[in-house]
Design a protein around this motif. Structure first.
Motif, PDB file in Angstrom:
ATOM      1  N   VAL A 437     -24.736 -23.736 -15.396  1.00 52.55           N
ATOM      2  CA  VAL A 437     -23.921 -24.547 -16.283  1.00 52.55           C
ATOM      3  C   VAL A 437     -24.400 -24.287 -17.711  1.00 52.55           C
ATOM      4  O   VAL A 437     -25.581 -24.465 -18.015  1.00 52.55           O
ATOM      5  CB  VAL A 437     -24.035 -26.052 -15.957  1.00 52.55           C
ATOM      6  CG1 VAL A 437     -23.163 -26.865 -16.911  1.00 52.55           C
ATOM      7  CG2 VAL A 437     -23.644 -26.316 -14.513  1.00 52.55           C
ATOM      8  N   TRP A 438     -23.495 -23.868 -18.574  1.00 54.58           N
ATOM      9  CA  TRP A 438     -23.826 -23.600 -19.966  1.00 54.58           C
ATOM     10  C   TRP A 438     -23.062 -24.580 -20.841  1.00 54.58           C
ATOM     11  O   TRP A 438     -21.832 -24.690 -20.734  1.00 54.58           O
ATOM     12  CB  TRP A 438     -23.470 -22.164 -20.342  1.00 54.58           C
ATOM     13  CG  TRP A 438     -24.401 -21.152 -19.747  1.00 54.58           C
ATOM     14  CD1 TRP A 438     -24.528 -20.819 -18.441  1.00 54.58           C
ATOM     15  CD2 TRP A 438     -25.352 -20.339 -20.455  1.00 54.58           C
ATOM     16  NE1 TRP A 438     -25.483 -19.850 -18.269  1.00 54.58           N
ATOM     17  CE2 TRP A 438     -26.017 -19.541 -19.490  1.00 54.58           C
ATOM     18  CE3 TRP A 438     -25.698 -20.201 -21.784  1.00 54.58           C
ATOM     19  CZ2 TRP A 438     -27.005 -18.634 -19.840  1.00 54.58           C
ATOM     20  CZ3 TRP A 438     -26.689 -19.282 -22.135  1.00 54.58           C
ATOM     21  CH2 TRP A 438     -27.327 -18.518 -21.169  1.00 54.58           C
ATOM     22  N   LEU A 439     -23.772 -25.297 -21.683  1.00 52.07           N
ATOM     23  CA  LEU A 439     -23.178 -26.247 -22.612  1.00 52.07           C
ATOM     24  C   LEU A 439     -23.269 -25.641 -24.007  1.00 52.07           C
ATOM     25  O   LEU A 439     -24.373 -25.376 -24.509  1.00 52.07           O
ATOM     26  CB  LEU A 439     -23.921 -27.583 -22.578  1.00 52.07           C
ATOM     27  CG  LEU A 439     -24.117 -28.208 -21.188  1.00 52.07           C
ATOM     28  CD1 LEU A 439     -24.890 -29.517 -21.295  1.00 52.07           C
ATOM     29  CD2 LEU A 439     -22.791 -28.447 -20.509  1.00 52.07           C
ATOM     30  N   ILE A 440     -22.124 -25.413 -24.637  1.00 51.02           N
ATOM     31  CA  ILE A 440     -22.124 -24.732 -25.925  1.00 51.02           C
ATOM     32  C   ILE A 440     -21.290 -25.526 -26.937  1.00 51.02           C
ATOM     33  O   ILE A 440     -20.477 -26.370 -26.579  1.00 51.02           O
ATOM     34  CB  ILE A 440     -21.576 -23.290 -25.820  1.00 51.02           C
ATOM     35  CG1 ILE A 440     -20.103 -23.298 -25.388  1.00 51.02           C
ATOM     36  CG2 ILE A 440     -22.398 -22.473 -24.853  1.00 51.02           C
ATOM     37  CD1 ILE A 440     -19.469 -21.918 -25.355  1.00 51.02           C
ATOM     38  N   ALA A 441     -21.517 -25.254 -28.196  1.00 52.19           N
ATOM     39  CA  ALA A 441     -20.759 -25.875 -29.279  1.00 52.19           C
ATOM     40  C   ALA A 441     -20.757 -24.916 -30.460  1.00 52.19           C
ATOM     41  O   ALA A 441     -21.484 -23.912 -30.476  1.00 52.19           O
ATOM     42  CB  ALA A 441     -21.352 -27.222 -29.668  1.00 52.19           C
ATOM     43  N   HIS A 442     -19.946 -25.247 -31.452  1.00 50.91           N
ATOM     44  CA  HIS A 442     -19.811 -24.387 -32.625  1.00 50.91           C
ATOM     45  C   HIS A 442     -21.091 -24.358 -33.453  1.00 50.91           C
ATOM     46  O   HIS A 442     -21.446 -23.336 -34.030  1.00 50.91           O
ATOM     47  CB  HIS A 442     -18.648 -24.877 -33.477  1.00 50.91           C
ATOM     48  CG  HIS A 442     -18.379 -24.046 -34.693  1.00 50.91           C
ATOM     49  ND1 HIS A 442     -17.981 -22.724 -34.614  1.00 50.91           N
ATOM     50  CD2 HIS A 442     -18.461 -24.329 -36.015  1.00 50.91           C
ATOM     51  CE1 HIS A 442     -17.823 -22.244 -35.827  1.00 50.91           C
ATOM     52  NE2 HIS A 442     -18.106 -23.184 -36.697  1.00 50.91           N
ATOM     53  N   ALA A 446     -24.466 -29.812 -33.160  1.00 53.33           N
ATOM     54  CA  ALA A 446     -23.676 -30.366 -32.064  1.00 53.33           C
ATOM     55  C   ALA A 446     -24.355 -30.119 -30.719  1.00 53.33           C
ATOM     56  O   ALA A 446     -24.350 -30.992 -29.838  1.00 53.33           O
ATOM     57  CB  ALA A 446     -22.278 -29.768 -32.073  1.00 53.33           C
ATOM     58  N   VAL A 447     -24.965 -28.952 -30.554  1.00 55.11           N
ATOM     59  CA  VAL A 447     -25.692 -28.648 -29.322  1.00 55.11           C
ATOM     60  C   VAL A 447     -26.884 -29.588 -29.174  1.00 55.11           C
ATOM     61  O   VAL A 447     -27.163 -30.107 -28.078  1.00 55.11           O
ATOM     62  CB  VAL A 447     -26.163 -27.180 -29.322  1.00 55.11           C
ATOM     63  CG1 VAL A 447     -27.048 -26.895 -28.112  1.00 55.11           C
ATOM     64  CG2 VAL A 447     -24.968 -26.240 -29.330  1.00 55.11           C
ATOM     65  N   ASP A 539     -18.259 -28.177 -26.449  1.00 55.16           N
ATOM     66  CA  ASP A 539     -18.111 -29.413 -27.210  1.00 55.16           C
ATOM     67  C   ASP A 539     -17.576 -29.098 -28.603  1.00 55.16           C
ATOM     68  O   ASP A 539     -17.739 -27.981 -29.111  1.00 55.16           O
ATOM     69  CB  ASP A 539     -19.457 -30.137 -27.307  1.00 55.16           C
ATOM     70  CG  ASP A 539     -19.314 -31.579 -27.775  1.00 55.16           C
ATOM     71  OD1 ASP A 539     -18.194 -32.131 -27.663  1.00 55.16           O
ATOM     72  OD2 ASP A 539     -20.295 -32.154 -28.259  1.00 55.16           O
ATOM     73  N   GLU A 540     -16.958 -30.093 -29.249  1.00 51.12           N
ATOM     74  CA  GLU A 540     -16.344 -29.926 -30.570  1.00 51.12           C
ATOM     75  C   GLU A 540     -15.397 -28.725 -30.575  1.00 51.12           C
ATOM     76  O   GLU A 540     -15.347 -27.921 -31.513  1.00 51.12           O
ATOM     77  CB  GLU A 540     -17.417 -29.771 -31.657  1.00 51.12           C
ATOM     78  CG  GLU A 540     -18.404 -30.926 -31.738  1.00 51.12           C
ATOM     79  CD  GLU A 540     -17.790 -32.230 -32.263  1.00 51.12           C
ATOM     80  OE1 GLU A 540     -16.555 -32.288 -32.442  1.00 51.12           O
ATOM     81  OE2 GLU A 540     -18.551 -33.183 -32.479  1.00 51.12           O
TER      82      GLU A 540
END
Length: 803
Positions: A437-442, A446-447, A539-540
């Motif tokens: 599972v990879w959680l990424i953001a701009h 935000a990360v 996210d975002e």
């Protein structure tokens, strides 16, 4: 215009003598005889090719070159329609001639720099296709980064072969129209001359040519749109940036050492840029010194600069600024590589089922979706109905839910949805053992917020990847204590999978920025092998232009099963949308957007773990503010739950004497800043948690200076609105700045972010006459009208501390 002919004497190569015959004509004036004459000058089957671009990056001219002749074709961006009753030639006839005789003629190989830009521009602007087009920068000449001066020189034969200064001038993308006409001719000819290299025939065999004729219209249009968006965004980047540095500096022989003060204006190594240092001696004459960046490590930078020891001893630095374009980032290079891979049919990038839905707007469901994922929630905290629906959708293994979009207005618990989804997936051994599972953001910020949420709920089995450039010496304080044990800085990335396995320590959840996924070291270190990108949560997502996902599919698409996009298209748009108006985030992709889940309750829960679990409900906006945002922005779909019901939670300060003034490329309002500081002093003395936000960097910088002068904490206290999305504070102080023109306030999305950050109170410093007058139709003006006269304080109230 009639056909014109002239000669140009190339001065790029050191050992070349002679001249180049150039024929300049409009596309409509192209005839078979002109084409035949030009092709008769070809001494080989290679043609050099270069293009010029006009307003909004539209391809405006094309130059084809042989050893001695150039054909300079000027396009009419809006050619007249063909008259069927006329026997004279039309632009359509000439375009067909150009297509068949040259562009799609397999007898001639075309060679160009930025081949993806040329081929996509020809199709997007004129429906022209091209065959046998070789991208010059893809020739395996050296290991220099694409777009760099080193790469350019290497492809052209090396520094010993060319005059470097002339090369940089000819290939400068910032040329004016009167300079561009000759430069594009020289670019085409210099590109043709690459084919004279001794090893060219061998090198070209390693490069797949572009054949846009073999791509269907939908795919080619999608790629062309991504390329054009990237071109237009690149054009928005400043080519002159003031670098904030400390007053003190040191010198060595030919070297200037400075301390950088702001991350966003830091100096960066780049071989296409020049550094200008302005100095003065005893406040008198200003001297400009030019140099380049030698090295940067955290806040410390060394410049190659010719300055005498005497000047260095007496001089004071007044200003340092960077001139010229930045070198391409890893993410930008990866995006070009992804496009070239599809144009050359090296990869069927848009054939991926998830990419197919995003870029081509078609439903193409995989038969082997994440069937292991079952919508069973494992989360100890409270979830409202909308949050629970979103989590179950994310956990679903149904192929039709392989893309999930969640729209979360301010304070509706987007990070709660992320956290509940992660803990639920981590509780499934049959899933987490095989997938990642990879959680990424701009942005890194935000990360970091996602990481803090995971720690808050007691989930620590994750790793946080952060670039060394962002972390070291700049933002280390953001990760100390609770996140330090989970962090892996890019300078500490292991060199092999065995060491990476040790560093991961069993973690199957990884957090990083979207740009980090474009780093080659993500793959070479073994992160993606040990933790495959099976599920990616973004996210975002409303701030990310869909072209930025191309590297994700190109590099990591093979194992990608599930994409989750979380954001809000009523808040910040992708960078550049205000200027271009044509960029799309995932929320503008119709077939995906219509299935979005809406988080409808403005109330966020927080969980803290000690010896036992405890819950605390942290309401976001006071009810009057939340209800206003719901009515004006979300069509009454957003519900508020908050203990504060009083309209006094939002107050306006009338800064009648305030005036907007230019501050470089930004704006400043001195009186508003002074009033904001007085409110901040009061909050600080009362021990209240507050933040100051403002639309303009010039004002933010000035307010920080005032905070320092007032002797109260200034770091992480004042923010630009754009950098504060996703953040909140008990008490928010806003400095609007503008008094003459609406400016920033005309953008309702950014205004929504500005007005929705507080948890207990909001104090807005602005001009009453301005808000009730010129700005009355803005979101801020509507709020002031609804709150009425009783919400306003004057300067005397602030001075007396009566607020």
């Amino acid at each position: 215009m009639a056909k014109r002919e002239h000669t140009v004497r190339p001065t790029i190569f050191k050992k070349f003598t002679g001249s180049l015959h150039v024929t300049v004509l409009r596309e409509a004036d192209l005839t078979p005889s002109i084409v035949a004459t030009f092709l008769s000058s070809a001494t080989s089957n290679v043609l050099g090719l270069a293009a010029s671009y006009g307003h909004r990056s539209v391809l405006s001219a094309l130059v084809l070159s042989t050893k001695t002749h150039c054909l300079h074709i000027l396009f009419a961006t809006h050619p007249p329609k063909k008259n069927r009753n006329s026997k004279s030639r039309t632009p359509h006839d000439s375009r067909r001639l150009l297509q068949t005789s040259i562009l799609s003629n397999p007898a001639y190989s075309k060679l160009a720099f930025d081949a993806e830009r040329v081929s996509c521009g020809l199709y997007l602007d004129y429906e022209l296709r091209i065959a046998s087009l070789i991208d010059a920068e893809s020739l395996p000449t050296n290991n220099s980064s694409r777009g760099s001066v080193a790469c350019l020189l290497s492809v052209l034969g090396g520094p010993e072969t060319v005059h470097q200064q002339q090369v940089m001038e000819v290939f400068d993308k910032r040329l004016r129209d009167n300079q561009e006409a000759e430069a594009v001719v020289l670019r085409a000819w210099a590109t043709w001359r690459i084919s004279l290299g001794e090893s060219y025939d061998k090198l070209v065999l390693a490069v797949r040519p572009i054949h846009t004729g073999s791509l269907n219209n939908t795919v080619l249009m999608a790629l062309a749109k991504c390329v054009r968006d990237a071109d237009q965004l690149a054009a928005l980047k400043p080519t002159r940036v003031k670098n904030d540095v400390a007053a003190k500096f040191s010198t060595e022989t030919g070297q200037l050492n400075v301390t950088l003060q702001r991350y966003t204006t830091r100096l960066r190594p780049g071989d296409r840029q020049q550094i200008v240092v302005e100095t003065s001696i005893k406040g008198r004459s200003i001297t400009r010194h030019k140099g380049t960046v030698r090295s940067v490590e955290g806040r410390n930078a060394s410049l190659n600069l010719a300055m005498s020891q005497k000047d260095a001893a007496l001089a004071k630095i007044r200003k340092i600024y960077t001139v010229g374009p930045e070198n391409a980032t890893n993410a930008e290079l990866a995006r070009i590589t992804a496009v070239l891979g599809t144009l050359t049919q090296l990869r069927t990038l848009l054939g991926h089922p998830l990419a197919h839905r995003i870029y081509l707007g078609e439903q193409k469901f995989p038969c082997d979706s994440c069937s292991e994922l079952k919508p069973i929630i494992h989360y100890d905290g409270p979830l409202n109905d909308a949050q629970e629906k979103a989590v179950k959708h994310i956990l679903s293994g149904h192929s039709k839910k392989s893309i999930t979009v969640v729209q979360g207005p301010p304070g509706t618990g987007k990070t709660t949805v992320v956290a509940a989804s992660v803990t639920s997936m981590a509780a499934m051994p049959q899933f987490i053992g095989r997938h990642g599972v990879w959680l990424i953001a701009h942005s890194n910020v935000a990360v970091k917020k996602i990481a803090e949420k995971l720690v808050d709920i007691g989930f620590r089995n994750f790793k946080l990847l952060v670039s060394h450039e962002f972390h070291f010496d700049w933002h280390e304080h953001l990760y100390r204590d609770v996140l330090e044990a989970n962090l892996i800085s890019s300078d500490q990335f292991p060199r092999n999978s065995l060491d990476t396995k040790t560093a991961l320590n069993g973690s199957k959840v990884i957090l990083c920025s979207l740009s980090m996924l474009s780093s080659p070291r993500i793959v070479t270190s073994g992160f993606t092998k040990l933790v495959p990108l099976s599920v990616v949560m973004v996210d975002e997502a409303s701030q990310i232009e869909i072209g930025d996902y191309l590297p994700l599919f190109n590099i990591h698409g093979d194992g990608l099963k599930k994409l989750v996009f979380i954001g809000d298209d009523k808040q910040l748009a992708p960078f550049g949308q205000d200027d271009l108006g044509t960029l799309r985030s995932i929320f503008e992709v119709a077939n995906v957007r219509k299935q979005a889940i809406f988080l409808d309750t403005q109330c966020e829960s927080s969980i803290s773990f000690s010896s036992r679990c405890s819950f605390a409900v942290l309401d976001r906006m006071p009810t009057p503010i939340g209800d206003f945002i719901s009515r004006r922005v979300y069509d009454n779909r957003l519900r508020s739950q908050h203990s504060i019901q009083d309209r006094s939670s939002c107050r306006f300060v009338d800064v009648a004497q305030g005036k907007e003034v230019r501050a470089g490329h930004s704006f400043r309002n001195v009186e508003e800043a002074n009033h904001a500081i007085r409110v901040a002093k009061r909050f600080h003395s009362q021990g209240k948690m507050y933040r100051i936000i403002t639309p303009y960097d010039g004002q933010r910088s000035y307010i920080e200076t005032l905070l320092k002068g007032a002797g109260i904490p200034w770091e992480d206290r004042c923010f630009n609105v754009d950098s504060f999305q996703g953040n909140e504070a008990d008490h928010i102080i806003i400095s609007v700045v503008r008094t003459e023109k609406v400016g920033f306030l005309s953008n309702r999305r950014r205004s929504n972010v500005m007005l929705s950050r507080c948890k207990r109170s909001m104090t807005i410093c602005t001009s009453r006459a301005f808000v009730n007058g010129k700005a009355s139709a803005t979101l801020l003006g509507e709020m002031a009208a609804e709150w009425g006269n009783g919400a306003w304080l004057n300067s005397r109230d602030i001075l007396a501390g009566q607020f």
